[in-house]
Write a protein that holds these residues in place. Structure first.
Motif, short mmCIF file in Angstrom:
data_model
loop_
_atom_site.label_atom_id
_atom_site.label_comp_id
_atom_site.label_asym_id
_atom_site.label_seq_id
_atom_site.Cartn_x
_atom_site.Cartn_y
_atom_site.Cartn_z
N ASP A 343 -22.29 67.13 2.13
CA ASP A 343 -23.75 66.91 2.15
C ASP A 343 -24.12 65.46 2.44
OD1 ASP A 343 -24.23 69.55 1.58
OD2 ASP A 343 -24.09 69.24 -0.59
N CYS A 344 -23.12 64.57 2.53
CA CYS A 344 -23.43 63.15 2.77
C CYS A 344 -23.74 62.93 4.25
CB CYS A 344 -22.24 62.28 2.38
SG CYS A 344 -21.90 62.35 0.60
N PHE A 345 -24.63 62.00 4.52
CA PHE A 345 -24.99 61.63 5.89
C PHE A 345 -24.35 60.29 6.23
CE2 PHE A 345 -28.36 64.31 7.71
CZ PHE A 345 -28.57 65.16 6.64
N LYS A 398 -25.07 64.93 9.04
CA LYS A 398 -24.50 65.51 7.83
C LYS A 398 -23.01 65.79 8.08
CE LYS A 398 -26.06 68.90 4.46
NZ LYS A 398 -26.78 70.13 4.24
N ASP A 428 -26.12 57.54 4.34
CA ASP A 428 -27.51 57.81 3.95
C ASP A 428 -27.88 56.97 2.74
OD1 ASP A 428 -29.94 58.75 3.36
OD2 ASP A 428 -29.27 60.70 2.66
#
Ligand code: NAP
Length: 431
Positions: A343-345, A398, A428
């Protein structure tokens, strides 16, 4: 003020530094604290090796009970490292109401919360400044000087071995294997370097840093971790051309609903202060909501730098510096969700080895577009004997989209291999 009577367990690298400071600087330490600061006992399995410091007769033994059962010793300094038997010694000391000081990141990352509870129950404390950043007083800064801030980000170069290797690779153009051997010959890397080069050491340190900075209890196993063994001289060179240095970072970002915790190599813009941290130095970059940005820099390892932090903790006990104490604020009960890496950008650097044939680039670009990955920069280099190298830097995407794009690209018959995937920048940062 009550006297400080110290028992040191472990007379290795850090133990020798601590003993030197306690014996050689005793009068200065006592003048500053206004109390007796006495080293009474040293315990090590090996009592014969010359450590380069002379200790009074009878002070050094191999019997742990001479520390744990001595009622006069009120401060136990654990410097043997590893989980066991360090855990057993720390628990016994705290249960006996003795304060404990340790430089052991592994035992604190695994059991810090339980130790804090035992210390509270028995009216003593446990301090572990040297466990993160060696001589750099980062934990004290987070607990004490920055306690008026909500800490938003903590990005650290917290492993000297990997920083030495990546800095050397960048200076010399040598590959990872060759540079690791040099680090081992110089004493910067251990014979079994796994803990450092696979990121496990940095992961323990990030668990401790994040627990204190974000006021929660982080299980080190929940931290995404990737080492530096796949970083090649070609990656370092490509990073350089795009304006980046590759650094091994332990990263924590405090979002509103969750925290992001990751340990992996990062391409850092050359202008960022972390990019300039060379050799085996450590640095921890902290952003607080009131302070803004700051960076602590210094020696993250070594006999005397690490001992400086250990003895600093002893001094804090003597100063009765409650704000430096662990007590309830370390490993707090607050539950924080840790974001999945998927889920990290972040932006990515990709290096692909492909057939030197028309249309390959278009196929790769199509797959990226289909997976919502947009390209920021691209180079095709080294076309040679039917093979070409393509390097790409993407905009932020993502992680799960990038993984699915890479899987498809790997399946293309004209792609020989994806040689490197390295995250670019800090990702992000929306809080
Ligand atoms: N070195 C650094 O620069 C540095 C920096 C920051 C943090 N630290 C941490 O500090 C701790 C100590 O590191 P170090 O480099 O000083 O390690 P080290 O040089 O290996 O010293 C450890 C010492 O403890 C002794 N020992 C092991 N088990 C023991 C036991 N059961 N009872 C008594 N003595 C025992 C060892 O004896 P034998 O050799 O006979 O086994 C050795 O002399 C580790 O947690 C490490 O992660 C180190």
């Amino acid at each position: 003020m009550a006297d400080i009577v110290v028992g040191v367990i472990g007379f290795g690298t850090v133990g020798t530094g601590v003993v030197k400071i306690l014996l050689n600087n005793r009068s200065m330490l006592e003048q500053r604290t206004g109390c007796r600061v006495e080293l009474k006992r040293i315990v090590d399995l090996d009592t014969t090796t010359d450590r380069g410091v002379s200790v009074p007769n009878g002070m050094l033994t191999d019997t742990i009970s001479t520390i744990l059962d001595d009622n006069e010793i009120n401060t136990v300094v654990e410097l043997i490292g590893g989980e066991n038997p360090a855990k057993k010694f720390i628990e016994a000391a705290l249960t006996a109401g003795k304060n404990v000081i340790t430089s052991n990141k592994e035992v604190i990352a695994k059991h810090g919360k339980a130790f804090t509870a035992i210390a509270k129950k028995h009216g003593c404390t446990i301090l572990y400044e040297a466990a993160v950043g060696g001589g750099i007083p980062v934990l004290h800064a987070i607990r004490n000087s920055l306690s008026a801030n909500k800490i938003e980000k903590v990005f650290g170069i917290v492993n000297g071995t990997t920083n030495f290797i990546l800095s050397k690779m960048s200076e010399t153009g040598a590959d990872f294997g060759e540079t690791l051997k040099e680090a081992q010959a110089l004493g910067y890397a251990e014979a079994n370097p796994e803990n450092d080069v696979e990121g496990y050491d940095a992961r323990y340190k990030l668990a401790i840093l994040a627990s204190l900075a974000f006021r929660c209890t982080v299980n080190y196993k929940d931290i995404y971790c990737e080492g530096i063994t796949n970083i090649s001289s070609e990656d370092i060179e490509a990073a350089n051309q795009f304006g980046y240095a590759i650094k091994m970072l332990a990263m924590g970002i405090n979002h509103k609903d969750a925290i992001q915790l990751r340990v992996h190599p990062v391409m850092v813009e050359k202008e960022h202060p972390l990019a300039t941290v060379g050799d085996a130095f450590n640095a921890i970059y902290i952003q607080g909501d009131s302070l803004g940005e700051s960076m602590l820099y210094g020696r993250g390892a070594g006999e005397l730098p690490t001992a400086s932090a250990v003895v600093g903790d002893i001094m804090n006990l003597a100063f009765r510096n409650d704000s430096a104490f662990s007590r309830d604020t370390d490993f707090a009960l607050n539950e924080r969700k840790i974001m999945s890496i998927n889920d990290c950008f972040t932006s990515f650097f990709i290096r692909c080895i492909v057939d030197d044939a028309p249309g390959v680039l278009a196929k790769i670009a199509n797959i990226f577009a289909k997976n919502e990955v947009s390209i920021q920069g691209l180079q095709q280099i080294d076309a040679d004997a039917g093979t070409a190298t393509i390097t790409i830097i993407t905009h932020q995407v993502k992680e799960e989209k990038m993984r699915s794009a890479l899987k498809e690209i790997e399946g293309l018959s004209s792609v020989q291999k994806i040689a490197s995937v390295i995250r670019v920048g800090f990702g992000d940062e929306t809080l």
